[in-house]
Design a protein around this motif. Structure first.
Motif, short mmCIF file in Angstrom:
data_model
loop_
_atom_site.label_atom_id
_atom_site.label_comp_id
_atom_site.label_asym_id
_atom_site.label_seq_id
_atom_site.Cartn_x
_atom_site.Cartn_y
_atom_site.Cartn_z
N ASN A 1 -1.78 3.55 -1.89
CA ASN A 1 -3.19 3.17 -1.81
C ASN A 1 -3.91 3.77 -0.62
O ASN A 1 -5.13 3.82 -0.61
CB ASN A 1 -3.34 1.65 -1.77
CG ASN A 1 -3.02 1.00 -3.09
OD1 ASN A 1 -3.04 1.64 -4.12
ND2 ASN A 1 -2.73 -0.29 -3.06
N GLU A 2 -3.18 4.17 0.39
CA GLU A 2 -3.78 4.73 1.60
C GLU A 2 -3.46 6.22 1.68
O GLU A 2 -2.39 6.66 1.27
CB GLU A 2 -3.22 4.03 2.83
CG GLU A 2 -3.47 2.53 2.89
CD GLU A 2 -4.93 2.19 3.15
OE1 GLU A 2 -5.65 3.01 3.76
OE2 GLU A 2 -5.34 1.09 2.76
N SER A 3 -4.41 6.97 2.21
CA SER A 3 -4.22 8.43 2.27
C SER A 3 -2.98 8.79 3.10
O SER A 3 -2.32 9.80 2.82
CB SER A 3 -5.46 9.11 2.83
OG SER A 3 -5.73 8.64 4.15
N ASP B 1 0.83 -1.21 0.00
CA ASP B 1 0.00 0.00 0.00
C ASP B 1 0.86 1.26 0.00
O ASP B 1 0.55 2.23 -0.69
CB ASP B 1 -0.94 0.02 1.20
CG ASP B 1 -2.06 -1.00 1.08
OD1 ASP B 1 -2.30 -1.51 -0.03
OD2 ASP B 1 -2.71 -1.28 2.11
#
Length: 70
Positions: free
Chosen positions: A64-66, A59
């Motif tokens: 993929n993650e803020s 990720d």
């Protein structure tokens, strides 16, 4: 002095993912070698936890993650 590969975050995330997968594979292979349900469960749980860490590295790499975005 650090090489170009050493400075590349993807190089490190890929290495960690490879090592985590190797450990997951080893744990799951050892499940077949022991005859104690609690230890089998511990090995499977550990493999699942490492899978979560592997996903976190992926990720980060994919943003993929803020939390991983600029």
């Amino acid at each position: 002095m650090a090489s170009e590969a050493d400075r590349n975050p993807r190089h490190h995330t890929q290495q960690m993912q490879t090592r985590l997968q190797e450990m997951m594979d080893h744990l799951r292979a050892d499940i077949e070698k022991v005859d104690e349900p609690q230890l089998e469960a511990m090995f499977e749980t550990a493999a699942e936890v490492l899978g979560g860490l592997k996903k976190a590295f992926s990720d980060y790499e994919q943003k993929n993650e803020s939390a991983w975005r600029d």
